[in-house]
Design a protein around this motif. Structure first.
Motif, PDB file in Angstrom:
ATOM      1  N   TYR A   9      -2.017  11.591   5.662  1.00 27.54           N
ATOM      2  CA  TYR A   9      -3.004  11.091   4.698  1.00 27.54           C
ATOM      3  C   TYR A   9      -2.504  11.315   3.268  1.00 27.54           C
ATOM      4  O   TYR A   9      -2.023  12.397   2.935  1.00 27.54           O
ATOM      5  N   ASP A  10      -2.662  10.257   2.434  1.00 32.21           N
ATOM      6  CA  ASP A  10      -2.230  10.352   1.039  1.00 32.21           C
ATOM      7  C   ASP A  10      -3.424  10.383   0.101  1.00 32.21           C
ATOM      8  O   ASP A  10      -3.665  11.365  -0.587  1.00 32.21           O
ATOM      9  N   TYR A  11      -4.219   9.302   0.076  1.00 37.02           N
ATOM     10  CA  TYR A  11      -5.367   9.274  -0.824  1.00 37.02           C
ATOM     11  C   TYR A  11      -6.347   8.187  -0.388  1.00 37.02           C
ATOM     12  O   TYR A  11      -6.026   7.339   0.451  1.00 37.02           O
ATOM     13  N   THR A  12      -7.556   8.224  -0.979  1.00 39.28           N
ATOM     14  CA  THR A  12      -8.579   7.211  -0.745  1.00 39.28           C
ATOM     15  C   THR A  12      -8.773   6.432  -2.030  1.00 39.28           C
ATOM     16  O   THR A  12      -8.999   7.031  -3.091  1.00 39.28           O
ATOM     17  N   ASP A  13      -8.664   5.094  -1.960  1.00 35.19           N
ATOM     18  CA  ASP A  13      -8.763   4.299  -3.184  1.00 35.19           C
ATOM     19  C   ASP A  13     -10.221   4.084  -3.593  1.00 35.19           C
ATOM     20  O   ASP A  13     -11.149   4.606  -2.949  1.00 35.19           O
ATOM     21  N   GLU A  14     -10.420   3.300  -4.685  1.00 36.68           N
ATOM     22  CA  GLU A  14     -11.754   3.112  -5.248  1.00 36.68           C
ATOM     23  C   GLU A  14     -12.690   2.379  -4.293  1.00 36.68           C
ATOM     24  O   GLU A  14     -13.919   2.473  -4.413  1.00 36.68           O
ATOM     25  N   ASP A  15     -12.119   1.639  -3.333  1.00 33.24           N
ATOM     26  CA  ASP A  15     -12.935   0.907  -2.357  1.00 33.24           C
ATOM     27  C   ASP A  15     -13.227   1.731  -1.106  1.00 33.24           C
ATOM     28  O   ASP A  15     -13.831   1.228  -0.141  1.00 33.24           O
ATOM     29  N   GLY A  16     -12.801   2.983  -1.109  1.00 33.53           N
ATOM     30  CA  GLY A  16     -13.042   3.853   0.036  1.00 33.53           C
ATOM     31  C   GLY A  16     -12.015   3.741   1.134  1.00 33.53           C
ATOM     32  O   GLY A  16     -12.163   4.350   2.205  1.00 33.53           O
ATOM     33  N   LYS A  17     -10.947   2.977   0.908  1.00 40.50           N
ATOM     34  CA  LYS A  17      -9.914   2.810   1.928  1.00 40.50           C
ATOM     35  C   LYS A  17      -8.939   3.984   1.895  1.00 40.50           C
ATOM     36  O   LYS A  17      -8.450   4.379   0.852  1.00 40.50           O
ATOM     37  N   ARG A  18      -8.680   4.534   3.068  1.00 42.04           N
ATOM     38  CA  ARG A  18      -7.743   5.662   3.175  1.00 42.04           C
ATOM     39  C   ARG A  18      -6.304   5.141   3.260  1.00 42.04           C
ATOM     40  O   ARG A  18      -6.026   4.183   3.982  1.00 42.04           O
ATOM     41  N   HIS A  19      -5.412   5.781   2.537  1.00 41.90           N
ATOM     42  CA  HIS A  19      -3.997   5.379   2.538  1.00 41.90           C
ATOM     43  C   HIS A  19      -3.151   6.505   3.126  1.00 41.90           C
ATOM     44  O   HIS A  19      -3.412   7.687   2.871  1.00 41.90           O
ATOM     45  N   TYR A  20      -2.149   6.095   3.904  1.00 44.36           N
ATOM     46  CA  TYR A  20      -1.276   7.055   4.563  1.00 44.36           C
ATOM     47  C   TYR A  20       0.175   6.780   4.205  1.00 44.36           C
ATOM     48  O   TYR A  20       0.570   5.638   3.958  1.00 44.36           O
ATOM     49  N   GLU A  21       0.977   7.842   4.219  1.00 47.27           N
ATOM     50  CA  GLU A  21       2.420   7.711   4.093  1.00 47.27           C
ATOM     51  C   GLU A  21       3.015   7.732   5.495  1.00 47.27           C
ATOM     52  O   GLU A  21       2.620   8.543   6.352  1.00 47.27           O
ATOM     53  N   SER A  22       3.977   6.845   5.719  1.00 47.51           N
ATOM     54  CA  SER A  22       4.600   6.724   7.039  1.00 47.51           C
ATOM     55  C   SER A  22       6.034   7.255   6.996  1.00 47.51           C
ATOM     56  O   SER A  22       6.785   6.948   6.065  1.00 47.51           O
ATOM     57  N   PHE A  23       6.391   8.044   8.024  1.00 47.39           N
ATOM     58  CA  PHE A  23       7.741   8.610   8.088  1.00 47.39           C
ATOM     59  C   PHE A  23       8.310   8.322   9.479  1.00 47.39           C
ATOM     60  O   PHE A  23       7.709   8.683  10.497  1.00 47.39           O
ATOM     61  N   THR A  24       9.443   7.661   9.511  1.00 50.51           N
ATOM     62  CA  THR A  24      10.091   7.333  10.795  1.00 50.51           C
ATOM     63  C   THR A  24      11.447   8.015  10.883  1.00 50.51           C
ATOM     64  O   THR A  24      12.117   8.256   9.866  1.00 50.51           O
ATOM     65  N   ALA A  25      11.828   8.322  12.111  1.00 46.67           N
ATOM     66  CA  ALA A  25      13.117   8.974  12.368  1.00 46.67           C
ATOM     67  C   ALA A  25      13.523   8.709  13.805  1.00 46.67           C
ATOM     68  O   ALA A  25      12.723   8.228  14.621  1.00 46.67           O
ATOM     69  N   SER A  26      14.748   9.053  14.101  1.00 51.59           N
ATOM     70  CA  SER A  26      15.257   8.794  15.459  1.00 51.59           C
ATOM     71  C   SER A  26      14.732   9.804  16.473  1.00 51.59           C
ATOM     72  O   SER A  26      14.749   9.554  17.684  1.00 51.59           O
ATOM     73  N   THR A  27      14.238  10.966  15.963  1.00 55.26           N
ATOM     74  CA  THR A  27      13.691  11.979  16.869  1.00 55.26           C
ATOM     75  C   THR A  27      12.288  12.374  16.412  1.00 55.26           C
ATOM     76  O   THR A  27      11.927  12.236  15.239  1.00 55.26           O
ATOM     77  N   LYS A  28      11.506  12.882  17.366  1.00 50.21           N
ATOM     78  CA  LYS A  28      10.139  13.323  17.074  1.00 50.21           C
ATOM     79  C   LYS A  28      10.154  14.471  16.063  1.00 50.21           C
ATOM     80  O   LYS A  28       9.375  14.498  15.105  1.00 50.21           O
ATOM     81  N   LYS A  29      11.045  15.392  16.231  1.00 48.55           N
ATOM     82  CA  LYS A  29      11.101  16.572  15.372  1.00 48.55           C
ATOM     83  C   LYS A  29      11.429  16.189  13.931  1.00 48.55           C
ATOM     84  O   LYS A  29      10.837  16.709  12.975  1.00 48.55           O
ATOM     85  N   GLU A  30      12.366  15.264  13.756  1.00 46.96           N
ATOM     86  CA  GLU A  30      12.782  14.853  12.417  1.00 46.96           C
ATOM     87  C   GLU A  30      11.645  14.130  11.692  1.00 46.96           C
ATOM     88  O   GLU A  30      11.400  14.359  10.502  1.00 46.96           O
ATOM     89  N   ALA A  31      10.907  13.257  12.392  1.00 47.88           N
ATOM     90  CA  ALA A  31       9.788  12.535  11.779  1.00 47.88           C
ATOM     91  C   ALA A  31       8.701  13.500  11.345  1.00 47.88           C
ATOM     92  O   ALA A  31       8.125  13.379  10.255  1.00 47.88           O
ATOM     93  N   GLU A  32       8.394  14.480  12.216  1.00 54.68           N
ATOM     94  CA  GLU A  32       7.366  15.462  11.886  1.00 54.68           C
ATOM     95  C   GLU A  32       7.806  16.365  10.738  1.00 54.68           C
ATOM     96  O   GLU A  32       6.983  16.781   9.911  1.00 54.68           O
ATOM     97  N   LEU A  33       9.096  16.645  10.632  1.00 54.34           N
ATOM     98  CA  LEU A  33       9.607  17.463   9.536  1.00 54.34           C
ATOM     99  C   LEU A  33       9.455  16.734   8.201  1.00 54.34           C
ATOM    100  O   LEU A  33       9.029  17.329   7.201  1.00 54.34           O
ATOM    101  N   LYS A  34       9.779  15.434   8.183  1.00 50.21           N
ATOM    102  CA  LYS A  34       9.611  14.642   6.967  1.00 50.21           C
ATOM    103  C   LYS A  34       8.149  14.610   6.536  1.00 50.21           C
ATOM    104  O   LYS A  34       7.822  14.731   5.348  1.00 50.21           O
ATOM    105  N   ALA A  35       7.266  14.455   7.510  1.00 52.88           N
ATOM    106  CA  ALA A  35       5.833  14.417   7.197  1.00 52.88           C
ATOM    107  C   ALA A  35       5.371  15.756   6.658  1.00 52.88           C
ATOM    108  O   ALA A  35       4.572  15.818   5.697  1.00 52.88           O
TER     109      ALA A  35
END
Length: 344
Positions: free
Chosen positions: A17-43
């Protein structure tokens, strides 16, 4: 901690989760990686950085601008504060709704590039200076580097002795207030704001105390302290100028904007090349430099805190003095050549 999920492509993605805009919409940052551990580390790194960015990370830039002006309302001069509020309304339209956490080198540089298309390098630098001050105050953890447009060297017109004589002769008949104003600026190096703030109480024999200035505030013209500490000074004026000053009240009964309009009108009437009333200071400094007055005394009389401004702006060239010194230089070389021929 965000949990990563495997995508059909075989890579892993974690959403934070990143932030909620003026219209109430929630925004998220996405992190992808070749392994589960690496993606979770970036997040996890993103979440930690976001948390450590400070309490103002979610503040919108437009709110930070307003708060900055309020914080400085009793510290800055009315004219400076007025300039900041004008810039806040007009200079950052593409940035106003960004949260402070979103400010990066790319974002700021993109704004500079856009703003520079129809604004002078000086305007860009001024607006960038306010932006930097706001971010330093409310989000000091943000670091960015900017490339600003190259400054343009101004081709300043420095009025000649004949220009000053013509103006003084004209105003001596048409406008006594402007006659005094020109004398104070051209002979005393006073700024327009200083001229308009002076009263008879500031005159003592041949000395005039410069200790205040009239500037434009949000509610109209206001008298405040001088522009800088070095601007507060005492200057000696010729007796013939002192004799022209009124014995009571204001020395010049005009507001600064009226000084400008009266001055511009006189230039047109006299067919003198256009220049600003402020350029009378260029004349004063250039004359003093031409006749050999040391810089430290020019700075003292004009209220300059350093010679940087003096050298960059106020050491203009006056055509008649340029010719005089060019003639001296050429005569010296002619003499050398004559002596060389005689010796041979």
């Amino acid at each position: 901690m965000a949990k990563a999920k495997k995508l059909p492509s075989g890579t892993w993605r974690a959403l934070v989760y990143d932030y909620t805009d003026e219209d109430g919409k929630r925004h998220y940052e996405s992190f992808t990686a070749s392994t589960k551990k690496e993606a979770e580390l970036k997040a996890a790194e993103f979440a930690y950085t976001k948390k450590s960015k400070g309490k103002n990370a979610e503040m919108l830039f437009k709110e930070a601008l307003d708060r900055y002006c309020e914080l400085k309302s009793n510290v800055l001069s009315p004219s400076t504060l007025r300039g900041y509020r004008i810039m806040a309304r007009n200079s950052y339209k593409s940035l106003l709704n960004y949260p402070l956490k979103s400010f990066t080198t790319d974002l700021v540089q993109s704004w500079i590039n856009e703003y520079a298309t129809d604004h002078s390098p000086k305007s860009v630098r001024n607006a960038h200076g306010l932006l930097s001050a706001v971010l330093d105050t409310f989000a000091p953890e943000i670091n960015f580097r900017s490339t600003l447009p190259q400054q343009i060297k101004k081709d300043l017109y420095v009025p000649s002795d004949d220009d000053i004589k013509a103006l003084l002769a004209y105003f001596s008949i048409k406008d006594k207030d402007m006659e005094i104003a020109v004398y104070l600026a051209a002979f005393g190096t006073l700024r327009r704001s200083e001229v308009c703030a002076l009263t008879s109480d500031d005159v003592h024999d041949n000395m005039i105390s410069i200790n205040k200035a009239m500037v434009k505030a949000s509610t109209g013209w206001a008298v405040k302290t001088t522009k800088t500490i070095s601007s507060t000074r005492t200057i000696e004026m010729p007796q013939f100028v002192i004799d022209k000053l009124p014995s009571t009240g204001k020395l010049v009964n005009l507001m600064p904007d009226k000084v400008t309009t009266h001055f511009e009108s006189a230039l047109k009437q006299l067919d003198i090349p256009s220049f600003r009333f402020h350029d009378l200071r260029h004349y004063a400094a250039s004359i003093m430099h031409a006749i050999g007055v040391p810089d430290q005394y020019i700075m003292q009389r004009g209220g300059w805190s350093s010679d940087r401004t003096l050298k960059a702006i106020y050491r203009g060239t006056i055509e008649e003095y340029t010719k005089k010194y060019n003639d001296v230089t050429l005569q010296h070389f002619d003499k050398m050549q004559h002596e060389m021929q005689h010796d041979s």
